[in-house]
Design an enzyme around this catalytic site. Structure first.
Site, PDB file in Angstrom:
ATOM      1  N   GLY A  27      -7.788 -28.864  -1.802  1.00 21.11           N
ATOM      2  CA  GLY A  27      -7.125 -29.079  -0.506  1.00 21.11           C
ATOM      3  C   GLY A  27      -5.648 -29.411  -0.596  1.00 21.11           C
ATOM      4  O   GLY A  27      -4.892 -28.743  -1.296  1.00 21.11           O
ATOM      5  N   GLU A  75      -1.038  -2.822 -14.248  1.00 22.08           N
ATOM      6  CA  GLU A  75      -1.733  -2.098 -15.330  1.00 22.08           C
ATOM      7  C   GLU A  75      -3.095  -1.549 -14.924  1.00 22.08           C
ATOM      8  O   GLU A  75      -4.084  -1.688 -15.641  1.00 22.08           O
ATOM      9  CB  GLU A  75      -1.816  -2.975 -16.568  1.00 22.08           C
ATOM     10  CG  GLU A  75      -0.505  -2.885 -17.312  1.00 22.08           C
ATOM     11  CD  GLU A  75      -0.366  -3.960 -18.328  1.00 22.08           C
ATOM     12  OE1 GLU A  75      -0.912  -3.763 -19.411  1.00 22.08           O
ATOM     13  OE2 GLU A  75       0.291  -4.966 -18.029  1.00 22.08           O
TER      14      GLU A  75
HETATM   15  C1  LIG Z   1       5.239  -7.892 -10.496  1.00 22.79           C
HETATM   16  C2  LIG Z   1       4.937  -6.495 -10.934  1.00 22.79           C
HETATM   17  C3  LIG Z   1       5.271  -6.089 -12.226  1.00 22.79           C
HETATM   18  C4  LIG Z   1       5.014  -4.792 -12.652  1.00 22.79           C
HETATM   19  N1  LIG Z   1       5.406  -4.392 -13.915  1.00 22.79           N
HETATM   20  C5  LIG Z   1       5.334  -3.079 -14.252  1.00 22.79           C
HETATM   21  C6  LIG Z   1       5.891  -2.593 -15.481  1.00 22.79           C
HETATM   22  O1  LIG Z   1       6.420  -3.366 -16.287  1.00 22.79           O
HETATM   23  N2  LIG Z   1       5.854  -1.272 -15.739  1.00 22.79           N
HETATM   24  C7  LIG Z   1       5.296  -0.378 -14.878  1.00 22.79           C
HETATM   25  O2  LIG Z   1       5.301   0.799 -15.170  1.00 22.79           O
HETATM   26  N3  LIG Z   1       4.741  -0.806 -13.708  1.00 22.79           N
HETATM   27  C8  LIG Z   1       4.756  -2.126 -13.376  1.00 22.79           C
HETATM   28  N4  LIG Z   1       4.213  -2.557 -12.175  1.00 22.79           N
HETATM   29  C9  LIG Z   1       3.640  -1.590 -11.268  1.00 22.79           C
HETATM   30  C10 LIG Z   1       2.125  -1.677 -11.131  1.00 22.79           C
HETATM   31  O3  LIG Z   1       1.513  -1.250 -12.308  1.00 22.79           O
HETATM   32  C11 LIG Z   1       1.756  -0.842  -9.899  1.00 22.79           C
HETATM   33  O4  LIG Z   1       2.160  -1.570  -8.770  1.00 22.79           O
HETATM   34  C12 LIG Z   1       0.298  -0.527  -9.835  1.00 22.79           C
HETATM   35  O5  LIG Z   1      -0.036   0.376 -10.826  1.00 22.79           O
HETATM   36  C13 LIG Z   1      -0.111   0.061  -8.480  1.00 22.79           C
HETATM   37  O6  LIG Z   1       0.699   1.112  -8.111  1.00 22.79           O
HETATM   38  P1  LIG Z   1       1.388   1.149  -6.664  1.00 22.79           P
HETATM   39  O7  LIG Z   1       2.030  -0.138  -6.457  1.00 22.79           O
HETATM   40  O8  LIG Z   1       2.213   2.361  -6.569  1.00 22.79           O
HETATM   41  O9  LIG Z   1       0.150   1.254  -5.680  1.00 22.79           O
HETATM   42  P2  LIG Z   1      -0.534   2.605  -5.194  1.00 22.79           P
HETATM   43  O10 LIG Z   1      -0.832   3.457  -6.346  1.00 22.79           O
HETATM   44  O11 LIG Z   1       0.257   3.160  -4.090  1.00 22.79           O
HETATM   45  O12 LIG Z   1      -1.913   2.049  -4.641  1.00 22.79           O
HETATM   46  C14 LIG Z   1      -2.015   1.366  -3.397  1.00 22.79           C
HETATM   47  C15 LIG Z   1      -3.456   0.908  -3.226  1.00 22.79           C
HETATM   48  O13 LIG Z   1      -4.319   2.035  -3.161  1.00 22.79           O
HETATM   49  C16 LIG Z   1      -5.347   1.939  -4.105  1.00 22.79           C
HETATM   50  N5  LIG Z   1      -5.724   3.278  -4.560  1.00 22.79           N
HETATM   51  C17 LIG Z   1      -4.913   4.218  -5.087  1.00 22.79           C
HETATM   52  N6  LIG Z   1      -5.597   5.323  -5.376  1.00 22.79           N
HETATM   53  C18 LIG Z   1      -6.897   5.080  -5.027  1.00 22.79           C
HETATM   54  C19 LIG Z   1      -8.106   5.844  -5.100  1.00 22.79           C
HETATM   55  N7  LIG Z   1      -8.136   7.084  -5.594  1.00 22.79           N
HETATM   56  N8  LIG Z   1      -9.251   5.269  -4.660  1.00 22.79           N
HETATM   57  C20 LIG Z   1      -9.241   4.012  -4.162  1.00 22.79           C
HETATM   58  N9  LIG Z   1      -8.139   3.247  -4.071  1.00 22.79           N
HETATM   59  C21 LIG Z   1      -6.971   3.781  -4.508  1.00 22.79           C
HETATM   60  C22 LIG Z   1      -4.758   1.099  -5.192  1.00 22.79           C
HETATM   61  O14 LIG Z   1      -5.750   0.517  -5.983  1.00 22.79           O
HETATM   62  C23 LIG Z   1      -3.977   0.083  -4.384  1.00 22.79           C
HETATM   63  O15 LIG Z   1      -4.831  -0.900  -3.916  1.00 22.79           O
HETATM   64  C24 LIG Z   1       4.415  -3.881 -11.761  1.00 22.79           C
HETATM   65  C25 LIG Z   1       4.063  -4.291 -10.468  1.00 22.79           C
HETATM   66  C26 LIG Z   1       4.322  -5.575 -10.048  1.00 22.79           C
HETATM   67  C27 LIG Z   1       3.967  -5.978  -8.644  1.00 22.79           C
END
Ligand SMILES: Cc1cc2nc3c(=O)[nH]c(=O)nc-3n(C[C@H](O)[C@H](O)[C@H](O)COP(=O)(O)OP(=O)(O)OC[C@H]3O[C@@H](n4cnc5c(N)ncnc54)[C@H](O)[C@@H]3O)c2cc1C
Lengths: 343, 374
Positions: free
Chosen positions: B330, B352
């Site tokens: 809380g 990842e």
């Molecule tokens: C703080 C932070 C640090 C990061 N560091 C790195 C880094 O060092 N290097 C790097 O390369 N990336 C990095 N990332 C990126 C991270 O890996 C991505 O944000 C992640 O892979 C999701 O991609 P997106 O944000 O484009 O979401 P999107 O791919 O647009 O997905 C949006 C939502 O849709 C869902 N979704 C997508 N496709 C499907 C499907 N076929 N079926 C069901 N659900 C689906 C996803 O699970 C998610 O919930 C970082 C992100 C953050 C926030």
């Protein structure tokens, strides 16, 4: 929902689009400014349920819930502010000799009001006397305010006093960042007694439906953002909305939101209505905001997209306004008709 | 089957815990969280103290868990300067290992991995950043989003498209490069206002005609997608360790509260007891999955199904445990350190490979595996 309520919701919505939507990120970063408080007052929201003679609007409970829901769907901080002014502040003052002097000034936004009542929540030691006779109050909501309503040193009475933020905590609050939460040092020399602590506790206990309405706004704000995002974001050559896990979970959450809304605005007076709505909305708000953030992927994790604030605020409201085990037990007692759930 | 860590690892774990408890104090953790600043001093200290031993993957995994148990923002910050190293280790040549990796191992340089783009993170094959060959160089154009260490890394392992995307086989035309942040045309801007892990540095990278020497191509042209997926199969075990650390830390702090700060009798309430039992059970299950994934992986027999299960389940356990920790503590949790666990935990389900992506991988592997007779 009757036409009056619908109209009320539209009015609050228009107000929010005009006065909150574009500044909601600024509210999170810098807090609610006096200008907005004045506008909330001019619309009659700040004193929604307070008596007209003190500048309130004397609205019925459901119109008040409509205000809380709509404001919270844009900025939960603003919704909580209006709730604190009405359900806690004005309620505590109402039948006291202080009402005439202070309520009009508070409800017009001339004097702003902060709240320190963390110690009503089970067993939390929220204050200590300092050497100079002032009272140090921990975790005061809206610590930048002019005046404060807090529980006194003995834990018996609610008092009204001036105070200043003791020191910046070097920490952002989890939620309600528009209001802020900090320790405040109160000047006890000028303090005035408002009412008994038990009365405030009662006011909090009686406002379950109002808290549920804030949570409903949070649920709506988060889900609407996620649904819009799922319509425009593509992965693997398809819109997110086309994927069954996303579509199914957002649409089921949306239907739960709608059932909660119908329930809140229905007019039968089930004595358990407030508690039912509170416990249901508390759990739903956590699930809905989590899914909404998740749907935004990495963008959901950044404040710019305005969805993570709902995730934080659902948890903060659940911690500060919902009283966890205490409210669960209250519901159990009602359902079983006797003392229950105490082991 | 032995579920215990070796004595050497147990001693190491203890040492890391002591380091974390003495260095990651509330004040330090709050400061970096509040300011969104990278703790470079702690990075150096953890190297000096031998907390980071890159030569041993088991030690790395244990260290990540123990550090994140005390604070995820700081714990990740000190262990992430090597992020992406396995790509060079597995697929890079001797020159690249010597010039880049050894510097990172000695703590003289920081690296990062740049895969995600503004248009997509889950769908890696939809990447648009282009690398066009020109003489003995590649010219890179495009942008990368949410890149950890984006502003502080000296170089990045970066995925870019070297031939046009063609229908179903989009993932084929991609390659990985080592891109130095001092190369002309490279710029980065910090992304502020993260929900959690705010001590880590995150940035958007812009590549405007960046000239990358051909010798910085990692492995073969066109195999980048495969290299990155191989990498994720390794790094996901470490993300599981981050998540388990967060979950365990949330439980530690909840127990501490229940014993020392809660109203009398709180620990005897069955609702409370059931909740902490649930937290602990999920944490233990997640840890066993992680150990299993790690033991396959570190014996060079990676099992992507188990790895994705471990990462996905551990992330959910972290979110669950931190949420329950808030519920049980809380106002104490809200005004103290526990709320930070709640904010930090959510990233685990996103980076990842989101939880959804892990589930897709598991389902695909199940489909494939069910074809074999075992
Ligand atoms: C703080 C932070 C640090 C990061 N560091 C790195 C880094 O060092 N290097 C790097 O390369 N990336 C990095 N990332 C990126 C991270 O890996 C991505 O944000 C992640 O892979 C999701 O991609 P997106 O944000 O484009 O979401 P999107 O791919 O647009 O997905 C949006 C939502 O849709 C869902 N979704 C997508 N496709 C499907 C499907 N076929 N079926 C069901 N659900 C689906 C996803 O699970 C998610 O919930 C970082 C992100 C953050 C926030």
């Amino acid at each position: 929902m009757n036409d009056d309520l619908r109209l009320m919701k539209e009015t609050v919505r228009d107000f929010s689009i005009k006065n909150i939507e574009n500044t909601s990120l600024k509210i999170e970063r810098e807090g609610i400014d006096r200008n907005l408080i004045k506008k909330l007052s001019e619309q009659g929201f700040l004193g929604a349920t307070a008596p007209q003679k003190y500048g309130g609007s004397e609205l019925d409970i459901l119109s008040y819930c409509a205000i809380l829901e709509e404001l919270s769907s844009f900025s939960p901080s603003v919704g909580v502010l209006v709730y604190l002014y009405n359900s806690i502040g004005a309620k505590a003052f109402e039948n006291t000799s202080l009402a005439e002097e202070y309520l009009p000034k508070i409800l017009s936004g001339e004097i702003t009001l902060g709240f320190g009542y963390g110690d009503i929540l089970e067993g939390f030691e929220a204050e200590s006397r300092t050497g100079d006779g002032s009272l140090l109050k921990r975790d005061v909501i809206f610590p930048g305010a002019d005046k404060f309503m807090v529980i006194d040193g003995q834990g018996e009475d609610v008092i009204f006093a001036s105070g200043t933020i003791r020191e910046s905590k070097n920490k952002k609050s989890l939620g309600m960042r528009g209001l802020g939460i900090s320790d405040v040092k109160l000047d006890m020399a000028q303090s005035r007694k408002v009412c008994k602590k038990s009365e405030l506790e009662k006011a909090l206990g009686n406002s379950s439906l109002e808290i549920a309405s804030i949570l409903l706004g949070i649920i709506k704000g988060a889900l609407d953002k996620a649904i819009e995002y799922a319509k425009v974001r593509t992965t693997f050559d398809h819109y997110l909305k086309d994927y069954s896990p996303i579509a199914f979970s957002l649409s089921l959450l949306k239907s739960e939101e709608e059932m909660l809304r119908s329930y809140i605005y229905e007019s039968d007076a089930n004595p358990r209505k407030g508690l039912n709505a509170l416990l249901f909305s508390e759990a739903l708000s956590k699930r809905a905001t989590k899914q909404a953030l998740q749907t935004h992927g990495g963008y959901g994790y950044l404040e710019d997209f305005g969805v993570e604030k709902f995730y934080r605020d659902a948890m903060a409201v659940s911690t500060i306004l919902f009283r966890g085990k205490k409210d669960r037990k209250r519901l159990s007692d009602e359902v079983f008709g006797v003392n229950s759930g105490f082991l | 089957m032995d579920f215990e860590l070796s004595d050497e690892l147990k001693d190491f774990k203890k040492m890391v815990r002591e380091f974390a408890l003495s260095e990651f104090t509330s004040e330090v953790a709050r400061k970096h969280d509040f300011e969104e600043s990278y703790p470079d001093d702690l990075r150096k200290k953890s190297l000096e103290k031998g907390i980071i031993d890159f030569a041993s993957p088991w030690k790395t995994m244990v260290a990540i868990e123990e550090l994140c148990r005390v604070d995820a923002g700081l714990g990740i910050s000190v262990t992430v300067p090597y992020f992406g190293a396995e790509v060079i280790m597995l697929f890079g040549n001797d020159m690249q290992k010597e010039k880049y990796l050894s510097q990172v191992n000695q703590g003289k340089k920081i690296m990062g991995l740049a895969v995600t783009e503004p248009g997509g993170g889950s769908d890696v094959a939809a990447n648009k950043t282009e690398a066009v060959k020109s003489g003995d160089k590649y010219i890179l154009n495009g942008s990368k989003m949410f890149i950890t260490n984006g502003q502080i890394a000296d170089f990045f392992v970066m995925l870019a498209r070297t031939s046009k995307a063609e229908g179903e086989k989009k993932h084929r035309g991609m390659s990985t490069f080592i891109v130095e942040s001092k190369f002309k045309g490279f710029s980065s801007s910090k992304l502020e206002g993260k929900l959690g892990v705010r001590a880590t540095n995150t940035a958007e990278l812009i590549l405007n005609n960046v000239e990358v020497p051909s010798e910085n191509l990692i492995g073969e042209e066109g195999k980048g997608f495969y290299y990155i997926m191989t990498f994720f199969n390794i790094s996901r075990v470490f993300v599981a360790a981050q998540a388990i650390g967060v979950a365990q830390g949330a439980l530690d702090r909840t127990l501490e509260y229940l014993k020392n700060n809660a109203p009398k009798g709180e620990m005897q309430n069955e609702y409370v007891q059931f909740t902490i039992s649930d937290m602990a059970t999920r944490i233990e299950a997640a840890r066993l999955l992680m150990y299993k994934a790690a033991s396959y992986l570190f014996q060079f027999k990676p099992n992507p199904t188990i790895t994705s299960m471990a990462k996905g389940y551990a992330s959910e356990a972290a979110v669950f445990a931190s949420e329950k920790a808030m519920e049980l503590t809380g106002m104490y949790g809200l005004s103290g350190d526990i709320e930070r666990y709640f904010r930090d935990a959510k990233i685990m389900e996103i980076w990842e490979g989101t939880s959804e992506v892990e589930k897709l991988i598991i389902a695909r592997m199940l489909e494939k595996e069910s074809d074999s007779s075992e």
